[in-house]
Design a protein around this motif. Structure first.
Motif, short mmCIF file in Angstrom:
data_model
loop_
_atom_site.label_atom_id
_atom_site.label_comp_id
_atom_site.label_asym_id
_atom_site.label_seq_id
_atom_site.Cartn_x
_atom_site.Cartn_y
_atom_site.Cartn_z
N TYR A 62 0.86 -1.19 0.00
CA TYR A 62 0.00 0.00 0.00
C TYR A 62 0.89 1.23 0.00
O TYR A 62 1.81 1.35 0.82
N ARG A 63 0.63 2.15 -0.91
CA ARG A 63 1.38 3.41 -0.94
C ARG A 63 0.43 4.55 -1.30
O ARG A 63 -0.03 4.65 -2.43
N PRO A 64 0.12 5.41 -0.33
CA PRO A 64 -0.78 6.54 -0.62
C PRO A 64 -0.08 7.62 -1.42
O PRO A 64 1.12 7.86 -1.25
N GLY A 65 -0.83 8.25 -2.31
CA GLY A 65 -0.27 9.35 -3.06
C GLY A 65 -0.28 10.64 -2.26
O GLY A 65 0.47 11.56 -2.55
N ARG A 66 -1.12 10.70 -1.22
CA ARG A 66 -1.23 11.92 -0.40
C ARG A 66 0.03 12.11 0.43
O ARG A 66 0.52 11.21 1.08
N SER A 67 0.57 13.33 0.41
CA SER A 67 1.81 13.63 1.12
C SER A 67 1.64 13.44 2.62
O SER A 67 0.63 13.78 3.21
N ARG A 68 2.70 12.86 3.25
CA ARG A 68 2.78 12.69 4.70
C ARG A 68 1.62 11.87 5.24
O ARG A 68 1.03 12.20 6.26
N ALA A 69 1.25 10.80 4.53
CA ALA A 69 0.11 10.00 4.96
C ALA A 69 0.44 8.52 4.90
O ALA A 69 1.34 8.09 4.20
N LEU A 70 -0.29 7.75 5.69
CA LEU A 70 -0.24 6.29 5.61
C LEU A 70 -1.47 5.75 4.90
O LEU A 70 -1.48 4.60 4.46
N LEU A 71 -2.52 6.56 4.85
CA LEU A 71 -3.77 6.13 4.23
C LEU A 71 -4.14 7.04 3.07
O LEU A 71 -3.93 8.25 3.14
N GLY A 72 -4.70 6.43 2.03
CA GLY A 72 -5.24 7.20 0.92
C GLY A 72 -6.66 6.75 0.66
O GLY A 72 -7.31 6.12 1.49
N GLY A 73 -7.16 7.06 -0.53
CA GLY A 73 -8.52 6.67 -0.88
C GLY A 73 -8.66 5.22 -1.28
O GLY A 73 -9.78 4.73 -1.45
N ASP A 74 -7.53 4.51 -1.47
CA ASP A 74 -7.60 3.08 -1.79
C ASP A 74 -7.83 2.27 -0.51
O ASP A 74 -7.40 2.68 0.57
N PHE A 75 -8.47 1.12 -0.65
CA PHE A 75 -8.73 0.28 0.51
C PHE A 75 -8.84 -1.18 0.06
O PHE A 75 -9.14 -1.47 -1.10
N TYR A 76 -8.57 -2.09 0.98
CA TYR A 76 -8.63 -3.51 0.66
C TYR A 76 -8.89 -4.29 1.95
O TYR A 76 -8.73 -3.77 3.06
N ASP A 77 -9.27 -5.56 1.80
CA ASP A 77 -9.50 -6.40 2.97
C ASP A 77 -9.68 -7.85 2.50
O ASP A 77 -9.89 -8.11 1.30
N ALA A 78 -9.61 -8.77 3.42
CA ALA A 78 -9.85 -10.18 3.12
C ALA A 78 -10.32 -10.87 4.40
O ALA A 78 -9.75 -10.64 5.48
N VAL A 79 -11.37 -11.70 4.30
CA VAL A 79 -11.90 -12.43 5.45
C VAL A 79 -12.29 -13.85 5.01
O VAL A 79 -12.56 -14.10 3.83
N ARG A 80 -12.33 -14.75 5.97
CA ARG A 80 -12.82 -16.12 5.73
C ARG A 80 -14.07 -16.32 6.57
O ARG A 80 -14.06 -16.11 7.79
N THR A 81 -15.16 -16.68 5.94
CA THR A 81 -16.42 -16.90 6.64
C THR A 81 -16.48 -18.34 7.18
O THR A 81 -15.70 -19.20 6.76
N PRO A 82 -17.40 -18.62 8.11
CA PRO A 82 -17.43 -19.95 8.74
C PRO A 82 -17.59 -21.11 7.77
O PRO A 82 -17.18 -22.24 8.08
N ASP A 83 -18.17 -20.88 6.59
CA ASP A 83 -18.33 -21.99 5.63
C ASP A 83 -17.05 -22.30 4.87
O ASP A 83 -17.02 -23.19 4.01
#
Length: 430
Positions: free
Chosen positions: A211-232
């Motif tokens: 992950y690399r934000p384009g916004r200066s001096r930031a760790l977060l930008g408008g991009d986002f992601y995630d991953a989960v495993r459901t009980p099934d």
């Protein structure tokens, strides 16, 4: 639906954006103050002798007269304390406002009142000859220096005033820098805490992200992601991009990611999930023009097939093993509109065969919109396919592959990327 509580996993790698917090940015006001030293100094004398005879004629290091204003009490001092005053000379024998007698009270009450009245000004305490203990206590309370009233001379006092002004500015600059660093650390901790921790306990998959934000001096930008495993046993992964690059877009990206996780764990998938996310975006966005692209995949428990939904987002890359793995784009013909553009939109779910062993790379358009050279054409998806193919041929896999991809895109662009970049890699090894 019951939700498993997995063991906490390490936060995926995130890179800081360009132009980290600098001391110059934090002390611009202090630099302006220092430049003001070139002008003649102005001193405010606070003592009850209306003639101001306590202070001899003063000159600065350039031989220019130091302007002296005289106030007989704190009320007058408040009126005369204009922005061009550099230093306050305070007679500690002056009674504090509201204190007729200080013998049984705080001997430095008047100093405390002046420090409260003028927290940004240098202060020199004037005390009786031989009363060094009181003078030292005044410095401990907040004065920059102390002098004996009956031992003042022009040279000594002029030098003390210059020293006090410089010391006050130095202390102020150091305090501002420390406060700025503390704020930056707090912001970084907050943003890092908002980065996702994938919930994949029990899944036969390897996960990597960059992950690399384009916004200066930031760790977060408008991009986002995630991953989960459901009980099934189904593994759900997604990546998205809120249009824009400011803090509001970053906050909206976090909201959408959290909403996606909650809805996914609650059993929503495909068109129903994206429709609900669109409602969240429409409610939370600050402007009706803001939209978000999204790519979601749900991988069957056996790991051999997946459902793919695209909402205005580029299709993922599928990499199958071989002597020379060749990446290819997954189908994108059923790409639906971005979230927030069309009320009542639908997002078809495409069934994809993955096979026994594979790697699936999800990415945002920041990876493909950089230039192939300064001023040259954009990399595009074809250029990205060629780049990943070559890096795979060099034996790069997992985190190393993502790091090399982001690094090469930045290098080709010839400068920092202006758009956020997020890349997620899921690997299944039979």
């Amino acid at each position: 639906m019951p939700v498993p509580v997995p063991r906490q996993r390490a936060v995926p790698a995130a890179e800081c954006g360009p132009a980290q917090v600098s001391a110059v940015a934090l002390t611009e006001e202090t630099h302006r103050d220092t430049a003001a030293l070139g002008a003649a100094l102005t001193v405010l004398l606070v003592e009850d002798d209306p003639s101001g005879a306590l202070v001899p004629e003063l000159r600065d290091s350039a031989g220019r007269p130091i302007r002296v204003r005289t106030a007989r009490n704190l009320t007058e001092a408040g009126r005369l304390l204009t922005p061009d005053v550099h230093c306050i000379l305070l007679d500690l024998a002056l009674p504090a406002a509201g204190c007729a007698d200080t013998e049984d009270g705080d001997e430095l009450a008047v100093l405390r009142q002046v420090l409260e009245l003028a927290p940004r000004h240098a202060v020199i305490a004037l005390t009786a000859s031989g009363d060094a203990e009181r003078g030292a206590e005044a410095v401990r309370v907040g004065a920059q220096d102390y002098l004996f009233r009956d031992e003042l001379d022009s040279r000594l006092l002029s030098r003390a005033i210059r020293y006090a002004v410089e010391r006050k500015r130095s202390d102020t600059a150091e305090r501002r820098l420390a406060e700025g660093r503390l704020r930056a650390q707090e912001n970084r901790r907050l943003e890092r805490g908002l980065l996702p921790t994938p919930l994949l306990e029990g899944a036969a998959l390897r996960f990597a992200a960059r992950y690399r934000p384009g916004r200066s001096r930031a760790l977060l930008g408008g991009d986002f992601y995630d991953a989960v495993r459901t009980p099934d046993g189904t593994v759900h992964a997604m990546i998205g991009d809120v249009c824009g690059h400011g803090p509001d877009e970053a906050a909206l990206g976090v909201e959408l990611r959290i909403a996606w996780r909650a809805l996914t764990l609650a059993g929503l998938c495909g068109d129903e999930l994206l429709g609900t996310l669109q409602e969240v975006l429409e409610h939370e966005r600050s402007d009706d023009e803001i939209f978000a692209t999204l790519c979601t995949v749900d991988i069957a428990p056996d790991g051999r097939r997946a459902g793919l939904c695209l909402a205005g987002h580029p299709a993922p890359l599928l990499i199958r093993p071989g002597a020379t793995p060749v990446p290819r784009l997954l189908p994108f013909e059923n790409n639906g509109p971005a979230l927030g553009l069309l009320p009542g939109a639908r997002w078809p779910r495409t069934q994809v065969e993955l096979g026994a062993e594979w790697s699936l790379m999800l990415y945002t358009d920041g990876l493909i919109e950089g230039r192939t050279s300064p001023g040259g054409p954009r990399l595009g998806q074809d250029g990205m396919l060629d780049m990943i193919h070559r890096q795979l041929s060099e034996g790069l896999r997992g985190e190393e592959l993502l790091r090399a991809a982001v690094s090469e895109v930045r290098h080709l662009n010839g400068d920092e990327l202006t758009d956020d970049v997020a890349v997620v890699l899921l690997d299944r090894v039979a």
